[in-house]
Design a protein around this motif. Structure first.
Motif, PDB file in Angstrom:
ATOM      1  N   HIS A 170       0.820  -1.202   0.000  1.00  0.00           N
ATOM      2  CA  HIS A 170       0.000   0.000   0.000  1.00  0.00           C
ATOM      3  C   HIS A 170       0.860   1.261   0.000  1.00  0.00           C
ATOM      4  O   HIS A 170       0.611   2.216   0.687  1.00  0.00           O
ATOM      5  CB  HIS A 170      -0.997  -0.010   1.165  1.00  0.00           C
ATOM      6  CG  HIS A 170      -0.410  -0.265   2.514  1.00  0.00           C
ATOM      7  ND1 HIS A 170       0.190  -1.427   2.870  1.00  0.00           N
ATOM      8  CD2 HIS A 170      -0.375   0.523   3.621  1.00  0.00           C
ATOM      9  CE1 HIS A 170       0.579  -1.366   4.140  1.00  0.00           C
ATOM     10  NE2 HIS A 170       0.264  -0.192   4.610  1.00  0.00           N
ATOM     11  N   SER A 171       1.914   1.238  -0.810  1.00  0.00           N
ATOM     12  CA  SER A 171       2.696   2.421  -1.092  1.00  0.00           C
ATOM     13  C   SER A 171       2.283   2.942  -2.467  1.00  0.00           C
ATOM     14  O   SER A 171       2.242   2.181  -3.434  1.00  0.00           O
ATOM     15  CB  SER A 171       4.191   2.088  -1.090  1.00  0.00           C
ATOM     16  OG  SER A 171       4.961   3.228  -1.401  1.00  0.00           O
ATOM     17  N   PHE A 172       1.973   4.222  -2.558  1.00  0.00           N
ATOM     18  CA  PHE A 172       1.416   4.786  -3.789  1.00  0.00           C
ATOM     19  C   PHE A 172       2.347   5.841  -4.367  1.00  0.00           C
ATOM     20  O   PHE A 172       2.895   6.665  -3.638  1.00  0.00           O
ATOM     21  CB  PHE A 172       0.034   5.372  -3.521  1.00  0.00           C
ATOM     22  CG  PHE A 172      -0.965   4.346  -3.069  1.00  0.00           C
ATOM     23  CD1 PHE A 172      -1.628   3.555  -3.995  1.00  0.00           C
ATOM     24  CD2 PHE A 172      -1.218   4.148  -1.718  1.00  0.00           C
ATOM     25  CE1 PHE A 172      -2.532   2.590  -3.584  1.00  0.00           C
ATOM     26  CE2 PHE A 172      -2.137   3.182  -1.296  1.00  0.00           C
ATOM     27  CZ  PHE A 172      -2.789   2.407  -2.234  1.00  0.00           C
ATOM     28  N   ARG A 188     -11.206   6.021  10.797  1.00  0.00           N
ATOM     29  CA  ARG A 188     -11.670   4.628  10.855  1.00  0.00           C
ATOM     30  C   ARG A 188     -11.548   3.951   9.489  1.00  0.00           C
ATOM     31  O   ARG A 188     -11.102   2.792   9.395  1.00  0.00           O
ATOM     32  CB  ARG A 188     -13.120   4.571  11.349  1.00  0.00           C
ATOM     33  CG  ARG A 188     -13.290   5.053  12.793  1.00  0.00           C
ATOM     34  CD  ARG A 188     -14.677   4.676  13.340  1.00  0.00           C
ATOM     35  NE  ARG A 188     -15.753   5.327  12.618  1.00  0.00           N
ATOM     36  CZ  ARG A 188     -16.229   6.520  12.904  1.00  0.00           C
ATOM     37  NH1 ARG A 188     -15.706   7.237  13.901  1.00  0.00           N
ATOM     38  NH2 ARG A 188     -17.255   7.033  12.232  1.00  0.00           N
ATOM     39  N   ASP A 189     -11.946   4.665   8.443  1.00  0.00           N
ATOM     40  CA  ASP A 189     -11.863   4.089   7.117  1.00  0.00           C
ATOM     41  C   ASP A 189     -10.409   3.854   6.693  1.00  0.00           C
ATOM     42  O   ASP A 189     -10.075   2.855   6.051  1.00  0.00           O
ATOM     43  CB  ASP A 189     -12.560   4.994   6.096  1.00  0.00           C
ATOM     44  CG  ASP A 189     -14.073   5.012   6.251  1.00  0.00           C
ATOM     45  OD1 ASP A 189     -14.610   4.114   6.945  1.00  0.00           O
ATOM     46  OD2 ASP A 189     -14.718   5.900   5.679  1.00  0.00           O
ATOM     47  N   ALA A 231       0.092   3.802   9.538  1.00  0.00           N
ATOM     48  CA  ALA A 231       0.352   2.378   9.285  1.00  0.00           C
ATOM     49  C   ALA A 231       1.521   2.184   8.325  1.00  0.00           C
ATOM     50  O   ALA A 231       2.317   1.246   8.478  1.00  0.00           O
ATOM     51  CB  ALA A 231      -0.903   1.715   8.710  1.00  0.00           C
ATOM     52  N   SER A 232       1.644   3.054   7.339  1.00  0.00           N
ATOM     53  CA  SER A 232       2.696   2.929   6.323  1.00  0.00           C
ATOM     54  C   SER A 232       2.965   4.302   5.729  1.00  0.00           C
ATOM     55  O   SER A 232       2.210   4.761   4.869  1.00  0.00           O
ATOM     56  CB  SER A 232       2.274   1.958   5.223  1.00  0.00           C
ATOM     57  OG  SER A 232       3.282   1.860   4.232  1.00  0.00           O
ATOM     58  N   ALA A 257      -5.866   0.212   5.668  1.00  0.00           N
ATOM     59  CA  ALA A 257      -4.483  -0.210   5.928  1.00  0.00           C
ATOM     60  C   ALA A 257      -4.425  -1.664   6.393  1.00  0.00           C
ATOM     61  O   ALA A 257      -3.545  -2.426   5.987  1.00  0.00           O
ATOM     62  CB  ALA A 257      -3.835   0.714   6.944  1.00  0.00           C
ATOM     63  N   ARG A 258      -5.370  -2.056   7.249  1.00  0.00           N
ATOM     64  CA  ARG A 258      -5.389  -3.466   7.708  1.00  0.00           C
ATOM     65  C   ARG A 258      -5.633  -4.398   6.529  1.00  0.00           C
ATOM     66  O   ARG A 258      -5.038  -5.476   6.437  1.00  0.00           O
ATOM     67  CB  ARG A 258      -6.484  -3.661   8.762  1.00  0.00           C
ATOM     68  CG  ARG A 258      -6.170  -3.040  10.108  1.00  0.00           C
ATOM     69  CD  ARG A 258      -7.102  -3.590  11.185  1.00  0.00           C
ATOM     70  NE  ARG A 258      -8.505  -3.323  10.887  1.00  0.00           N
ATOM     71  CZ  ARG A 258      -9.147  -2.232  11.284  1.00  0.00           C
ATOM     72  NH1 ARG A 258      -8.508  -1.291  11.978  1.00  0.00           N
ATOM     73  NH2 ARG A 258     -10.429  -2.054  10.995  1.00  0.00           N
ATOM     74  N   GLY A 259      -6.520  -3.994   5.618  1.00  0.00           N
ATOM     75  CA  GLY A 259      -6.830  -4.843   4.483  1.00  0.00           C
ATOM     76  C   GLY A 259      -5.688  -4.958   3.496  1.00  0.00           C
ATOM     77  O   GLY A 259      -5.597  -5.929   2.751  1.00  0.00           O
TER      78      GLY A 259
END
Length: 281
Positions: free
Chosen positions: A4-6, A271-272, A31-32, A277-279
């Motif tokens: 999840h790096s963009f 929250r979203d 998270a990242s 990030a967890r997904g």
């Protein structure tokens, strides 16, 4: 590369709904940490991008919430006697931008990933107010017809996109002009002036602003599009991830008295963003 790096990020417009973007961005970076090569923002999304990428979100929201608590009306009809719009949001927004970005913040913006602030320019032969209202009318038709998940309505009346890079801005006045220009939606927000040309809301020709990130996607880079609508369809292309609020954000785009709604939008974004990030982990 982290999953999840963009490499490029687009911040859509949406007025107060854009505080959702701030929450999402903060949670994702916790998270990242992200370091995109380029960011594109329109309207209030451009403002969110500018202060979020330099870590000024807490300060901005504190200023905004304190102001909301002190304001008891959003319309002052006596302003019409002075030839001005009765909506006070434009002056308040200009004051907010001016307060947030001093020389220190401008230096931080130049050190952060480049942000392209997208504005819209009317044709030379068309008065700015005529162009604005024609584009807004076209948008309303587009919204009824397609849902306006991705709006390009202003192109039908001859509007074109222009860009201001935060890496090229040298003074606070230049940044104020760019951020006011990209948010110009008469009668709520005044027509802007950017590089000597009238400027209107950047979202009138491409919202979310995906055209400038298309080259990154075609080259195989991953992009993230931060919309502010719970519904609507943004074009799906390879390497593009589109995120949106999990539930509709109940806030008027131009409200200046509803601090609770702004806080709720930010908290929903947190929250979203955490769930996203967890997904992606």
């Amino acid at each position: 590369m982290r999953r999840h790096s963009f490499e490029a990020v687009a911040f859509a417009g949406g007025g107060n709904r854009c505080y959702w973007q701030g929450g999402f961005w903060d949670a994702l970076n916790a998270a990242s940490p992200q370091r995109p090569a380029i960011v594109v923002g329109v309207s209030a999304g451009a403002f969110q991008a500018c202060f979020s990428l330099i870590g000024a979100g807490d300060r901005v929201r504190r200023i905004v919430l304190d102001a909301c608590a002190a304001i008891d009306r959003e319309v002052e009809w006596r302003r019409l006697l002075r030839g001005r719009s009765p909506f006070i949001v434009g002056d308040l927004y200009r004051d907010l931008i001016t307060e947030v970005f001093s020389d220190l913040e401008l230096a931080a913006l130049r050190a952060a990933p480049e942000i392209l602030i997208q504005v819209t320019h009317p044709p030379a032969f068309m008065p700015p107010l005529v162009a604005a209202y024609a584009a807004i009318a076209a948008y309303q038709v587009e919204k009824l017809w397609t849902g306006a998940g991705h709006s390009r309505a202003g192109r039908h009346v001859g509007l074109t996109a222009g860009f201001v890079s935060t890496h090229g801005i040298e003074t606070r006045e230049e940044l104020v002009a760019a951020l006011m220009g990209t948010a110009a939606v008469p009668p709520f927000m005044p027509v802007g002036l950017v590089n000597g040309r009238p400027a209107l809301d950047g979202g009138l020709v491409d919202n979310p602003p995906v055209e400038r990130i298309a080259a990154v996607e075609k080259a195989g880079g991953r992009t993230l599009v931060l919309t502010t609508r719970a519904g609507g369809t943004v074009p799906e292309v390879a390497n593009r991830t589109v995120v949106r609020p999990s539930v509709p954000i109940l806030s008027s785009r131009f409200a200046v008295t509803d601090g609770a709604a702004i806080s709720a939008a930010y908290e929903l974004g947190l929250r979203d963003g955490e769930a996203f990030a967890r997904g992606q982990a």
